[in-house]
Design an enzyme around this catalytic site. Structure first.
Site, PDB file in Angstrom:
ATOM      1  N   CYS A 162     -38.057 -25.436  -8.317  1.00 39.18           N
ATOM      2  CA  CYS A 162     -39.455 -25.408  -8.743  1.00 39.18           C
ATOM      3  C   CYS A 162     -40.232 -26.661  -8.335  1.00 39.18           C
ATOM      4  CB  CYS A 162     -39.522 -25.201 -10.252  1.00 39.18           C
ATOM      5  SG  CYS A 162     -38.583 -23.754 -10.779  1.00 39.18           S
ATOM      6  N   HIS A 200     -45.637 -29.699 -15.908  1.00 39.02           N
ATOM      7  CA  HIS A 200     -44.708 -28.667 -15.442  1.00 39.02           C
ATOM      8  C   HIS A 200     -44.721 -27.547 -16.483  1.00 39.02           C
ATOM      9  CE1 HIS A 200     -41.548 -26.894 -13.157  1.00 39.02           C
ATOM     10  NE2 HIS A 200     -40.690 -26.918 -14.174  1.00 39.02           N
ATOM     11  N   LYS A 243     -49.591 -22.852 -16.379  1.00 42.53           N
ATOM     12  CA  LYS A 243     -48.579 -21.785 -16.348  1.00 42.53           C
ATOM     13  C   LYS A 243     -48.749 -20.821 -17.520  1.00 42.53           C
ATOM     14  CE  LYS A 243     -44.838 -24.155 -13.827  1.00 42.53           C
ATOM     15  NZ  LYS A 243     -45.398 -25.521 -13.666  1.00 42.53           N
ATOM     16  N   GLU A 262     -40.678 -33.133 -21.377  1.00 44.09           N
ATOM     17  CA  GLU A 262     -41.823 -33.616 -20.597  1.00 44.09           C
ATOM     18  C   GLU A 262     -42.833 -34.342 -21.493  1.00 44.09           C
ATOM     19  OE1 GLU A 262     -44.964 -32.096 -17.151  1.00 44.09           O
ATOM     20  OE2 GLU A 262     -43.855 -30.609 -18.325  1.00 44.09           O
ATOM     21  N   HIS A 297     -44.865 -18.889 -13.991  1.00 42.35           N
ATOM     22  CA  HIS A 297     -44.198 -19.931 -13.214  1.00 42.35           C
ATOM     23  C   HIS A 297     -43.924 -19.411 -11.806  1.00 42.35           C
ATOM     24  CE1 HIS A 297     -41.935 -23.225 -11.975  1.00 42.35           C
ATOM     25  NE2 HIS A 297     -40.922 -23.203 -12.824  1.00 42.35           N
ATOM     26  N   PHE A 321     -34.705 -26.816 -11.226  1.00 45.14           N
ATOM     27  CA  PHE A 321     -33.278 -26.710 -11.526  1.00 45.14           C
ATOM     28  C   PHE A 321     -32.499 -27.588 -10.538  1.00 45.14           C
ATOM     29  CE2 PHE A 321     -33.255 -22.141 -13.484  1.00 45.14           C
ATOM     30  CZ  PHE A 321     -33.833 -22.642 -14.626  1.00 45.14           C
TER      31      PHE A 321
END
Length: 413
Positions: free
Chosen positions: A163, A303, A335, A314, A340, A399
């Site tokens: 991502c 994010h 998002k 975060e 996403h 990831f």
């Protein structure tokens, strides 16, 4: 003195619209792009919804023959790149093709083609596998096709970091121009991963929201009732160039790419490091690269995927980096509306940051109804905010522990 790098064009294909203006209007209005999946019958799946691109006309960008030979993620990349090149005033050609290049990231690449050709192989045998299987599937093909379309022969490659892929792509384009390897770059990302195999895989690892009865309310970053992210498709592509190159051709400058920070969690395959340590490192690196103080930042595009652990990590990272200023900036997640976009998320969200600086409006984080004491920063809940923003950060984490933070600022001559 490093060469300054500016944004002169952008293009979007998203779950909210197939152009920048369609997407922006939906973002400011707080509309969700989530709905029941239409690309295949999701009935047998635990998760039956996603943020698909809707009404995309491939033939507006290529003929039928080219479309048959390119995966959907490449088609989205070509469309967004064409929009960006047109917006930058380069549709008539690049002045110096050998000094122009492409970096297009993707997290998964042509998984739709992969699934289709696996079925053909298993059901009909090896002779029925398409001769175009490999070039359609490989992740670098979007970058290759975009370069072919515009005849640019400078740096050309693909970034693959889950991502964080398209955020890495824009950061790499920045470095290539700063280091003198190129004068203008087409950069961003594309993804088309709402497929049976991907939905099954992400669903079985319990990463996705399961609010099948309320798709539009499923992506709820920072809300206490969040239960996972919502898969999205699309592309976000920008044209970036050296300030000298942009001024020489009389380009309209939309913003300046100010800083690029990256790090590795080196912690876990899917979970963020405690206290967002990797995210902290990436944001600090972006600010240092941009020669900015934390207090200069007015907006962070988080994010913010709507996962239980990720949003907390975060938030803790932002508090650690920005201190008391964390409560004065807006830390929002678009998002909540787009879902996403995986490897395309960074390209989309960097573009949103440029638009916010240009237009003075911060889109909301929708679906925020139950406060989470661990996620207690201002996310512009449920309504857009009018505010001048001179500096913004765009965060992308993947990831594998890949972290990228990009700093963009208002251009000043």
């Amino acid at each position: 003195m490093r060469r300054r790098v500016v944004v002169t064009g952008f293009g979007l294909v998203t779950p909210l619209g197939n152009t920048v203006e369609e997407t922006w209007s939906a973002l400011v209005a707080g509309r969700s792009g989530a709905a029941r999946i239409r690309r295949f019958d999701p009935t047998p799946f635990e998760v039956t919804f996603g943020c698909e691109v809707k009404g995309f006309d491939t033939l507006a960008y290529m003929d039928r023959k080219e479309a048959r030979r390119s995966d959907l993620f490449s088609q989205y990349a070509i469309a967004a790149a064409q929009q960006a090149v047109d917006h930058a005033g380069l549709a008539g050609g690049f002045p110096h093709p050998s000094r122009s290049g492409v970096v297009i990231g993707t997290g998964i690449g042509g998984i739709g083609t992969f699934e289709e050709q696996c079925r053909a192989f298993l059901e009909k045998g090896p002779s029925r596998v398409s001769a175009f299987f490999v070039p359609m599937f490989i992740p670098d093909m979007a970058a290759g096709l975009v370069a072919m379309r515009f005849g640019v022969t400078g740096p050309n490659y693909c970034t693959v970091s889950a991502c964080a892929s398209s955020a890495h792509a824009i950061g790499e384009a920045l470095r290539l121009i700063q280091d003198g390897d190129a004068d203008v770059m087409i950069a961003g990302g594309a993804e088309a991963a709402i497929t049976p195999l991907a939905i099954a895989g992400f669903g079985n690892m319990k990463a996705l929201s399961t609010r099948n009865d309320d798709p539009e309310g499923a992506s709820r970053p920072f809300d206490k009732e969040r239960d996972g992210f919502v898969m999205g498709d699309g592309a976000g592509v920008v044209v970036v160039e050296s300030l000298e190159h942009a001024e020489r051709r009389g380009a309209r400058i939309l913003g300046e790419v100010a800083g690029y920070g990256m790090s590795s969690d080196a912690y876990h395959m899917t979970q963020p490091a405690p206290e967002g340590r990797g995210a902290q490192q990436a944001m600090r690196a972006a600010l240092a690269d941009a020669r900015l103080a934390p207090s200069d930042v007015a907006y962070i595009n988080a994010h913010g995927t709507s996962t239980p652990h990720g949003d907390i990590a975060e938030t803790e990272a932002v508090k650690a980096v920005f201190g008391a200023h964390a409560r004065r900036l807006v830390f929002g997640s678009t998002k909540s509306m787009t879902g996403h976009l995986l490897g395309a998320a960074g390209g989309l969200e960097f573009t949103i940051c440029v638009l916010i600086i240009e237009r003075g409006v911060i889109p909301p984080t929708i679906n925020y109804s139950t406060p989470d004491p661990h996620c207690d920063l201002d996310c512009a809940p449920n309504a857009a905010v009018r505010r001048r923003v001179d500096v913004a950060l765009s965060n992308s984490f993947g990831f594998g522990g890949h972290n990228v933070s990009l700093a963009v600022k208002r251009f000043a001559a």
